[in-house]
Design a protein around this motif. Structure first.
Motif, PDB file in Angstrom:
ATOM      1  N   VAL A  94      15.378  -4.058  -2.256  1.00 53.48           N
ATOM      2  CA  VAL A  94      16.398  -4.414  -1.273  1.00 53.48           C
ATOM      3  C   VAL A  94      15.754  -4.332   0.102  1.00 53.48           C
ATOM      4  N   ILE A  95      15.965  -5.394   0.902  1.00 45.68           N
ATOM      5  CA  ILE A  95      15.397  -5.382   2.249  1.00 45.68           C
ATOM      6  C   ILE A  95      16.520  -5.666   3.239  1.00 45.68           C
ATOM      7  N   ASP A  96      16.677  -4.801   4.219  1.00 47.49           N
ATOM      8  CA  ASP A  96      17.666  -5.090   5.260  1.00 47.49           C
ATOM      9  C   ASP A  96      17.492  -4.143   6.444  1.00 47.49           C
ATOM     10  N   ILE A  97      18.253  -4.463   7.497  1.00 50.89           N
ATOM     11  CA  ILE A  97      18.213  -3.602   8.669  1.00 50.89           C
ATOM     12  C   ILE A  97      19.266  -2.518   8.516  1.00 50.89           C
ATOM     13  N   GLY A  98      18.864  -1.285   8.831  1.00 50.17           N
ATOM     14  CA  GLY A  98      19.803  -0.175   8.838  1.00 50.17           C
ATOM     15  C   GLY A  98      20.250   0.287   7.467  1.00 50.17           C
ATOM     16  N   LEU A  99      19.376   0.220   6.488  1.00 49.33           N
ATOM     17  CA  LEU A  99      19.737   0.688   5.150  1.00 49.33           C
ATOM     18  C   LEU A  99      19.650   2.210   5.100  1.00 49.33           C
ATOM     19  N   LYS A 100      20.502   2.790   4.275  1.00 50.94           N
ATOM     20  CA  LYS A 100      20.508   4.246   4.110  1.00 50.94           C
ATOM     21  C   LYS A 100      19.434   4.656   3.123  1.00 50.94           C
ATOM     22  N   LYS A 101      18.950   5.863   3.284  1.00 50.66           N
ATOM     23  CA  LYS A 101      17.982   6.389   2.327  1.00 50.66           C
ATOM     24  C   LYS A 101      18.702   6.702   1.029  1.00 50.66           C
ATOM     25  N   PRO A 102      18.268   6.090  -0.089  1.00 49.72           N
ATOM     26  CA  PRO A 102      18.950   6.331  -1.351  1.00 49.72           C
ATOM     27  C   PRO A 102      18.670   7.746  -1.853  1.00 49.72           C
ATOM     28  N   ALA A 103      19.556   8.241  -2.646  1.00 44.83           N
ATOM     29  CA  ALA A 103      19.358   9.560  -3.230  1.00 44.83           C
ATOM     30  C   ALA A 103      18.149   9.537  -4.146  1.00 44.83           C
ATOM     31  N   GLY A 104      17.450  10.648  -4.188  1.00 44.71           N
ATOM     32  CA  GLY A 104      16.300  10.771  -5.080  1.00 44.71           C
ATOM     33  C   GLY A 104      15.162   9.846  -4.734  1.00 44.71           C
ATOM     34  N   SER A 105      14.975   9.561  -3.445  1.00 48.59           N
ATOM     35  CA  SER A 105      13.895   8.649  -3.074  1.00 48.59           C
ATOM     36  C   SER A 105      12.824   9.340  -2.237  1.00 48.59           C
ATOM     37  N   VAL A 106      11.650   8.760  -2.334  1.00 46.27           N
ATOM     38  CA  VAL A 106      10.516   9.222  -1.541  1.00 46.27           C
ATOM     39  C   VAL A 106      10.233   8.153  -0.504  1.00 46.27           C
ATOM     40  N   THR A 107       9.888   8.582   0.702  1.00 44.11           N
ATOM     41  CA  THR A 107       9.779   7.617   1.789  1.00 44.11           C
ATOM     42  C   THR A 107       8.398   7.601   2.431  1.00 44.11           C
ATOM     43  N   GLY A 159       0.817  -1.202   0.000  1.00 42.31           N
ATOM     44  CA  GLY A 159       0.000   0.000   0.000  1.00 42.31           C
ATOM     45  C   GLY A 159       0.854   1.255   0.000  1.00 42.31           C
ATOM     46  N   ALA A 160       1.954   1.215   0.761  1.00 43.24           N
ATOM     47  CA  ALA A 160       2.829   2.386   0.855  1.00 43.24           C
ATOM     48  C   ALA A 160       3.438   2.708  -0.507  1.00 43.24           C
ATOM     49  N   VAL A 161       3.921   1.684  -1.180  1.00 43.59           N
ATOM     50  CA  VAL A 161       4.520   1.914  -2.495  1.00 43.59           C
ATOM     51  C   VAL A 161       3.474   2.412  -3.480  1.00 43.59           C
ATOM     52  N   ARG A 162       2.310   1.767  -3.446  1.00 38.97           N
ATOM     53  CA  ARG A 162       1.229   2.178  -4.353  1.00 38.97           C
ATOM     54  C   ARG A 162       0.820   3.627  -4.128  1.00 38.97           C
ATOM     55  N   ALA A 163       0.749   4.023  -2.856  1.00 32.18           N
ATOM     56  CA  ALA A 163       0.332   5.390  -2.554  1.00 32.18           C
ATOM     57  C   ALA A 163       1.316   6.385  -3.149  1.00 32.18           C
TER      58      ALA A 163
END
Length: 884
Positions: free
Chosen positions: A785-798, A734-738
């Motif tokens: 990509v799924i993991d613990i403590g991943l950095k926010k990639p450049a140009g991304s919406v969260t 749902g989050a991605v779809r939104a």
RNA sequence: GGGCGGAUAGCUCAGCGGGAGAGCAUCGGCCUUACAAGCCGGGGGUCGCAGGUUCAAAUCCUGUUCCGCCUACCA
């Protein structure tokens, strides 16, 4: 895919005709004596033989059919007892009209021939509405169809009449009755419709006979003064204390009539003096009886003045009123005329103004019967749903008046009473007696009146089951399970069935009474031909299909509220029928011939989830049906089928169906088949045709879906873990779809997603990893990509889902300012809730007095929201740093 | 006159003591291999008004207004 198995769309007309005939010919509507469950019985509210199916019938019978089909599937031995009502006045009217068209009338053809003609009419047209009920899909046992004028039911009527007469509960007496001058018959009080009309209050002077001056009386009906036999005042009224016992001169008639004292008179109304016309007003009748006044009838059965009206004789009552007013005026006896609005009684069939008339009628003494009927409901022997109607029922039962059961028409059950020509005695008997009971005189004449139509209807729950014979049906199905009806006939019918049922069967006629609403048009107006807002059920069924129509009625039938129906609503639910059809196409097109997997069957998260939901939904529907919440049952079904089964499960099942994993494919097919089967079964009571049609394709060998069991909660134990895990996967999708939706990214364009798991939540990590396929396919994601403590990639919406951060990489598509606004909005949304929860938690009263469950739940919610807010804030800062 | 019911998103309504919901309509994006009769997403409400009870009210109580309906023998 096997395209040939299912057509592109469901074709209602074909399926409806095919399956109804099949069900009826296979005897599936008959009670199954081998059924394991208890008996379940509904007697149909018998429609008038003259009737054609209208919305009221459609709703009423759809609800009954839903109950019957549901209970059959639950294993009960179900009898839905059908039949029609002879509808005295209505039917007689129809035949009289056709006689009029031929230039003749009933008096010309005579009573016997007329009745023959009615029977002929019934033979020709009486089956009309029954066939329309078939069209609706009603699963009545037509082999048991009854008619209130059948020999069997007529015998029951005579039996009841004779017994009540012998018990002193039926009597013949003088009474002011509501007379319809057009229909030429007496009407029961409840057959009179009261409606406010603009009228006038006339103040008329009655000169004293023995002194100067006059008494002024106020009346709305001056024409009845020709039958006045007194003027009444309240004895407490100091204005008139001295005149009681004296005489006044009745104007126009010029006759002395006494002034009497009666406490019925309201000193505050009009002049405080009331003219008394015992033969033409129910109250005056009572007062006249108290004071031994003469009864002078001045209006005849046609509503015309009779020979006692002097030179007014022969005038119509309204014409006479005009003339009398003129005469009073010229004699100076009309003091004044005030405009006045008040309720006037009208005939419920023809709207003619009722004339209260004195006549001899047959009555049922209702007091003792009503008392028992009242107690039965008080004790809960019969439950009324919704319970608000109980008060109405009690009120009516405690204020009940004797029931006038004689009608001056020809079509109906002729009263089994014979008058002796020599001694005038009355003999009441089952069959024509050979001699008078009193004097054994041989010249007897049967009463010409027939019984009120509702008299035979009152016996319906036991007369249709064979009473007075002791039949198996009577023993098995009485008391019946539930009566489904509209409130408009609560008094006409339900109350009277209660009285008769208790009196003659020793038990209530039904355990439950379900009172449904009235069907109105989209604006909430009553449908009527004159308003032109009638929606014809048959049109609607032709246009949208019976299943869609039935589902609409059920979905709108909330307790205690009227059903506002428009074609738009029905069209909406037709989409649901279509959805079910298409979902079935998907499933059926992918089933193979393979046998069960047994031990090797794989249960994915989606499988475990959908099966758990299935059990819950079955349980919720059962509860709703048990409480007659048809709209809830329908909506629970709708929500599950469309938004859970179709939207989520079928989409996830595609992984198994289209993938290369053979064991998974076989398992998925098995689960799909299992769930579709249950979906069809839980939808069947609402949508019998489409479900049967698909059912046949799903498993020809098992026979009709009517015989299949309704899904049970107990078949699917609750897997709570599956529910919470599925919720998380759905949340991420749902989050991605939104984000995609808000950024207007077309489905064809896949996005890269980085999912950052909160520290220490390994379980969530593996859950999402295991279900990554679904996230990819449902949210159109690539290279997640799924993991613990991943950095926010450049140009991304969260987006933050619980403790999970979902970063959608947009690269060049990202508008920084817009993203900041979006994040701020997200944060503000959480802030609002957080503030509210913080306030609660800071409130000593709440923490101390609220239940611990509630407190800890609030605490949890507060923590979760705070965590999410924190993460969103970080993302917001991220953009602010970039901008700097 | 008496009684009952309703007033919640633009419309129709559900919820009837602890996070304002659905369907339809509306707006934006999509013909993604069951379904365009479809899919995905968004916007939109001081829950008629005024008091009260409660730690907490759309939800319970009182009053009030406006709509419905039923019932009644004030002529």
């Amino acid at each position: 895919m096997k395209e040939e198995l299912m057509a592109k769309g469901f074709e209602p007309e074909k399926a409806e005709a095919k399956w109804y005939r099949y069900w009826e010919e296979a005897g599936l509507f008959k009670p199954d004596q081998n059924a394991e469950g208890a008996p379940y019985c509904i007697v149909i509210p018998p429609p008038n033989v003259t009737g054609t199916l209208h919305m009221g019938h459609a709703l009423n019978n759809t609800l009954q059919d839903i109950l019957c089909r549901y209970k059959r599937m639950k294993g009960f031995e179900v009898l839905w007892q059908p039949g029609t009502d002879h509808a005295g006045i209505a039917t007689q009217n129809v035949v009289e009209k056709s006689l009029a068209a031929q230039g003749t009338d009933r008096n010309a053809v005579g009573r016997e021939r007329f009745i023959e003609l009615v029977w002929e009419w019934r033979k020709k047209y009486g089956g009309f509405i029954i066939n329309q009920l078939r069209r609706l899909g009603c699963s009545c046992d037509w082999s048991r169809e009854r008619f209130t004028m059948d020999e069997g039911l007529s015998r029951a009527v005579r039996e009841v009449f004779v017994r009540l007469y012998n018990e002193g509960l039926i009597y013949r007496g003088d009474h002011i009755i509501n007379w319809c001058p057009r229909c030429h018959t007496a009407l029961a009080d409840i057959e009179v419709e009261h409606e406010d009309r603009d009228s006038a209050l006339y103040w008329v002077r009655y000169p004293f006979a023995d002194r100067e001056g006059y008494l002024v009386v106020a009346t709305t009906r001056p024409e009845t003064m020709l039958g006045d036999t007194a003027v009444a005042v309240n004895p407490e009224d100091i204005r008139y204390g001295s005149v009681i016992g004296s005489n006044v001169i009745l104007p126009i008639v010029k006759k002395n009539i006494p002034v009497i004292g009666d406490t019925y008179v309201d000193p505050a109304f009009g002049t405080g003096a009331l003219k008394i016309t015992p033969a033409h007003d129910p109250n005056d009748f009572e007062i006249g009886r108290r004071h031994g006044l003469e009864l002078i009838k001045v209006i005849d059965d046609d509503g015309r003045m009779n020979e006692l009206a002097g030179h007014y004789a022969g005038m119509d009552r309204f014409e006479c009123r005009k003339k009398i007013l003129e005469d009073l005026q010229s004699e100076g006896l009309l003091e004044k005329v005030d405009p006045y609005r008040h309720a006037v009684g009208h005939c419920y069939r023809c709207k003619t103004m009722i004339e209260p008339l004195l006549s001899k009628q047959w009555f049922v003494r209702t007091k003792p019967l009503a008392e028992a009927a009242s107690i039965a409901v008080k004790k809960g022997k019969t439950r009324i749903y919704p319970s608000t109607w109980e008060a109405v029922y009690f009120d009516w039962m405690s204020n009940i008046r004797d029931w006038c059961v004689s009608r001056q028409i020809w079509w109906g059950h002729r009263i089994p009473a014979w008058y002796c020509r020599s001694c005038g005695g009355i003999t009441v008997a089952m069959e024509a007696p050979v001699g008078c009971k009193a004097c054994n005189g041989k010249e007897l004449e049967q009463e010409s009146d027939v019984l009120d139509t509702w008299f035979s209807s009152a016996l319906w729950p036991f007369s249709t089951l064979g009473w007075p014979d002791k039949t198996r049906e009577l023993a098995t199905f009485y008391p019946t399970s539930v009566l489904v009806t509209g409130f408009d006939i609560l008094f006409f019918w339900v109350a009277r069935m209660m009285m008769m049922g208790i009196h003659f069967m020793g038990d209530v006629p039904f355990r439950d009474v379900y009172i449904h609403a009235l069907v109105r048009d989209a604006e909430g107006k009553k449908m009527s031909k004159s308003k032109g807002n009638v929606i014809d059920p048959l049109d609607v069924m032709g246009k949208f299909g019976t299943d869609a129509f039935r589902f609409t009625l059920a979905a709108l039938a909330a307790q205690g509220r009227d059903v506002k129906l428009s074609e738009d609503r029905i069209e909406g639910y037709r989409h649901f029928v279509n959805k079910l059809w298409n979902a079935s196409r998907l499933v059926l097109g992918n089933l193979g011939e393979e046998a069960g997997l047994g031990e090797r069957r794989i249960y994915t998260l989606a499988d475990r989830w959908v099966l758990t939901r299935l059990g819950q939904v079955a349980g919720e529907m059962e509860k709703a049906f048990d409480e007659y919440r048809f709209n809830d049952a329908a909506n629970i079904c709708y929500q599950f089928v469309w938004h859970e089964f179709c939207d989520w499960y079928l989409e996830m099942a595609k992984k198994g169906l289209y993938g290369n994993d053979a064991p998974l494919r076989l398992s998925t097919r098995e689960t799909l088949k299992e769930v579709l089967s249950a979906v069809l079964r839980m939808s069947h009571p609402f949508m019998p045709f489409v479900t049967e049609d698909i059912w046949e394709k799903l498993s020809y060998t098992d026979g009709s879906i009517m015989k299949a069991p309704f899904p049970e909660r107990s078949e699917h134990p609750e897997d709570r873990e599956a529910l919470t895990e599925m919720e998380k996967v759905m949340g991420v999708v749902g989050a991605v779809r939104a984000i995609r939706g808000e950024m207007n990214i077309p489905p064809s364009k896949k996005v890269h997603v980085v999912i950052d798991i909160h520290e220490g939540e390994e379980k969530i990590k593996s859950l999402l990893t295991d279900n990554i396929y679904h996230i990819e396919s449902l949210a159109k994601v690539e290279n997640p990509v799924i993991d613990i403590g991943l950095k926010k990639p450049a140009g991304s919406v969260t987006s933050v889902v619980g403790s999970v951060q979902v970063h959608v990489v947009l690269k060049g598509l990202l508008d920084f300012d817009e993203e900041k606004r979006r994040l701020q909005k997200e944060i503000a949304k959480r802030d609002k809730d957080i503030d509210m929860l913080a306030k609660k938690l800071g409130n000593k009263g709440f923490v101390e007095k609220a239940s611990p469950d509630v407190v800890s739940e609030v605490k949890e919610r507060y923590d979760a929201l705070s965590l999410g807010r924190e993460k969103l804030l970080k993302n917001l800062h991220f953009f602010e740093t970039i901008n700097d």
